[in-house]
Design an enzyme around this catalytic site. Sequence first.
Site, PDB file in Angstrom:
ATOM      1  N   LYS A   1     -34.233 -13.504  -4.071  1.00 25.42           N
ATOM      2  CA  LYS A   1     -35.243 -14.331  -5.533  1.00 25.42           C
ATOM      3  C   LYS A   1     -34.523 -13.611  -6.834  1.00 25.42           C
ATOM      4  CE  LYS A   1     -38.817 -12.459  -3.392  1.00 25.42           C
ATOM      5  NZ  LYS A   1     -38.545 -13.335  -1.716  1.00 25.42           N
TER       6      LYS A   1
ATOM      7  N   THR B   1     -29.488 -11.840   1.604  1.00 29.46           N
ATOM      8  CA  THR B   1     -29.974 -10.863   0.986  1.00 29.46           C
ATOM      9  C   THR B   1     -30.830 -10.828   0.270  1.00 29.46           C
ATOM     10  OG1 THR B   1     -28.130 -10.732  -0.688  1.00 29.46           O
ATOM     11  CG2 THR B   1     -26.532 -10.271   0.635  1.00 29.46           C
TER      12      THR B   1
ATOM     13  N   LYS C   1     -41.820 -13.879  -7.793  1.00 27.33           N
ATOM     14  CA  LYS C   1     -42.167 -15.686  -7.515  1.00 27.33           C
ATOM     15  C   LYS C   1     -43.021 -16.178  -7.854  1.00 27.33           C
ATOM     16  CE  LYS C   1     -42.125 -13.997  -1.967  1.00 27.33           C
ATOM     17  NZ  LYS C   1     -43.033 -13.982  -0.766  1.00 27.33           N
TER      18      LYS C   1
ATOM     19  N   LEU D   1     -42.401 -22.654   3.427  1.00 27.45           N
ATOM     20  CA  LEU D   1     -43.121 -23.894   3.159  1.00 27.45           C
ATOM     21  C   LEU D   1     -42.595 -24.828   1.838  1.00 27.45           C
ATOM     22  CD1 LEU D   1     -46.663 -21.738   2.597  1.00 27.45           C
ATOM     23  CD2 LEU D   1     -46.394 -23.121   4.395  1.00 27.45           C
TER      24      LEU D   1
ATOM     25  N   VAL E   1     -39.978 -18.384  -2.747  1.00 24.49           N
ATOM     26  CA  VAL E   1     -41.571 -18.737  -2.931  1.00 24.49           C
ATOM     27  C   VAL E   1     -42.160 -18.813  -1.593  1.00 24.49           C
ATOM     28  CG1 VAL E   1     -43.137 -20.038  -4.620  1.00 24.49           C
ATOM     29  CG2 VAL E   1     -40.549 -19.317  -5.211  1.00 24.49           C
TER      30      VAL E   1
ATOM     31  N   ASP F   1     -42.308  -8.162  -5.723  1.00 21.73           N
ATOM     32  CA  ASP F   1     -42.061  -9.238  -4.809  1.00 21.73           C
ATOM     33  C   ASP F   1     -42.459 -10.493  -5.381  1.00 21.73           C
ATOM     34  OD1 ASP F   1     -39.800 -10.647  -2.673  1.00 21.73           O
ATOM     35  OD2 ASP F   1     -42.161 -10.731  -2.103  1.00 21.73           O
TER      36      ASP F   1
ATOM     37  N   GLY G   1     -41.843  -6.000  11.349  1.00 21.82           N
ATOM     38  CA  GLY G   1     -41.062  -6.895  11.022  1.00 21.82           C
ATOM     39  C   GLY G   1     -41.407  -7.892   9.950  1.00 21.82           C
TER      40      GLY G   1
ATOM     41  N   ALA H   1     -41.172 -19.008   1.351  1.00 21.51           N
ATOM     42  CA  ALA H   1     -40.702 -18.861   2.681  1.00 21.51           C
ATOM     43  C   ALA H   1     -40.186 -20.266   3.405  1.00 21.51           C
ATOM     44  CB  ALA H   1     -41.326 -18.127   3.928  1.00 21.51           C
TER      45      ALA H   1
END
Length: 814
Positions: A571, A547, A674, A605, A601, A670, A656, A603
């Site tokens: 996050k 979520t 990060k 990676l 941070v 966002d 998306g 996805a």
Amino acid sequence: MKVLKFGGSSLADSAGFLNVAKIITARTTRSIITVSATANTTDTLHLFIETDDECAAKQLLSKLIARHQELVSELDIEETDLLFKLLQHQEQLLLRHWKEHHSSAVINNHLLSEVLSTGEYLSSKILFELLKSKGFSSHWLDSRDIITATGPILESKVNLLASDKKWRSLTLPSNVHYIITPGFIASDSSGEACLLGRNGSDYSAAIFANLCDANALEIWTDVCGIYNADPKKIDQAQLIDSISYREAMELAHHGAGVIHPKTIGPVRQKGIPLTVKNSFALNEPGTVIAPSCSNHAKVKAVSSQSRISLVSISGSYLCDTYGAAQRIFGCLAHHHISIILISQSSSEYSVCFAIREQDEAIARLALNDEFSEEMVQHMLDPIDIRSNRSIVTIVGQGLIQEKGISSKFLSALSSGGANIEAIAQGSSELSISAVIEDKQLLPAYHRVYAEFFDRKRQVDLFVLGCGNVGAELIRQVQSQQSYLRGKGISANVRLIANSQFYCDNTNLENVDWRPLLEQSKQQLTNETLHNLLNSGRYVNPTIVDCTCSEDVSANYSDYLDMGFNLVTANKKANSSSMSNYRKIRQSASRRFRHFFYETNVGAGLPILKTLDSLLCSGDKVHNISGILSGSLSYILGLVEEGIPLSQAVSQAKAQGFTEPDPRDDLNGMDVARKILILARELGADLELEDILLDSLLPQGFNASGSVDDFMKSLPDVDAHFKTLFDKAKSKNASLKYVASFEKGQLSVGLQQVSEDHPLYSIKDGENAIAVYSDYYSPIPFVIKGYGAGASVTASGIFSDILQTLPHRELELAS
């Protein structure tokens, strides 16, 4: 000669008697058959003799006799009338015993022995007549004529020398093939009835096997043998094919109910193999208990005992006082209280031991009376007794030679959420036990079983959030089942929740979960999660937060304190206040739980893992700059190619790549979260408010209203962005939305980067981070890759989930 014993479950009804007769007559060797009472008979006799109301007692007895009469009628026995007379006689005898018991001020345990062993007497007589009716030469033998026992009347132990003398003087008819005898009952030195206690019929059979030098003893019951765990607790518990006497005695002492320790003694004395078999599964091989065994598993089984009290005695009196332990245990022995487990500190200042909960009150009174003087003089602290405790034990010969088994056992208990209060290892080194709270037993028991017997590495997932990322994660778990099994990994989706309801199932990874969730009206609360976890059904339970909810992230400390691992793409928690950031890590450390958040941070990676490796190797990071939004990377890449910003945002939203409300990406918050998380990983003590944050949208632009209103007004900034990109292009530069951490300062905003900048070529949804450090300077270490979309984020979450799995260095059960 063989000895066979049949339990009450094997003789529950007429079909059971016929089945037992079939098992007996399939053997060609001469055999002694020892039987228990029919199912529930002994309990009924207990209730009958203790019932004060004569009318109620008669009703209980009448029903018991009627049940046996019905049994005889169904068996088509030639001597039916004889058995009916026997039953009638026993009914009258038992009524006389009841009247004598309730009219006497003194309890007559010899009389109680006669009453409580009636079931064995009746079942042995019925089986004897059944075999005779089928034409087999049989002889009924009264156990009291052979087995002599000593000690407490209702818990007697055999005197093998006296019993052997009686056996050798016995003359049996030469043509007798089967000797039928009741279990449970014996006689004392004066010839009066006494009982052999719990599991007395098994004990009787073992005694007869010893006396007749049998070549085998078979215990027939309603289970297939001894399992490596309680099948009622562990569905996948496995049958043990063979086990040594010593291991079986340890296992029996520590709660395995199939066999009692005293049963093994008589057969061990003469090296007679004992086999436990299932009356209702004749083809199953059962478990062989012998001097040595072919099963070389280092750990044979896990067992448990509940309703235990842990007694702790401490004080200066215990230090160097000769006979202190003798006084403690002698006092308890005088009151017939058994000690199950003893644990003493090396300083001799304290000793703790486990007793049965039912003995707690007597033990407290006895110890307080024995040591009253020492307590008055403050040489002993008040007796501490903690009830509602359980003992978990592992048993196996591997504990003697194999290093690390004890540590794995204790680690498994801790990871199962248990607080270990006492530890004891038997002097034989065949077992190690730990005392924990009753309420912690099931999850701890499951975790110990998984550690030693489940060759798969298992994780049970509780997925919170089933939007794009959550649904994709579940799909990946479903599609990878075959591959994971090949790797010895079991990843199970146990619960799926959205913002309103949840569904739980044993195998959600193998079914279509959407209809289940749509039909569900169950609301997920912390109490629900706590109860599910305490059910003990889950191994390596892990909450996966897919979520972006602050309400869910606010519960992270609670989840970890409950005993869950936690994997999150959310996050909000790691970018919340520093006090909450520390609290979450303290909970994870305190409960030895995993907390993984790589996808916070980059996805999919491995940015956080890589940074951690650099720091662990001694590198020092000076500054970081990065493109940390795959969505903005994709959007700005389209704008650079000449597509208006409004169209680029619409295209990204349709695919998306953005949040349902693109403003959540365009405002830069966002990305700010990060870079804050990255800075904190490097040791910075910073808050979200410390970031210099510039939204991608220009100042003065009205971004209010609904999502549709916002999307309609977005073309108003297309010209602004075209001008910015044209200006950058004229300088052979590009515009990127960059987050940076340098000299303790965090900043996020649109930056112009030149061709030689490591972030210049990043676009099309890529994420990238450039790290300048002692080891990587002036050329930075760069991590880059695709950073937008549900697939890569779910893949990153999946990678974190797999990190919760324990590493298997040794296959301890093989």
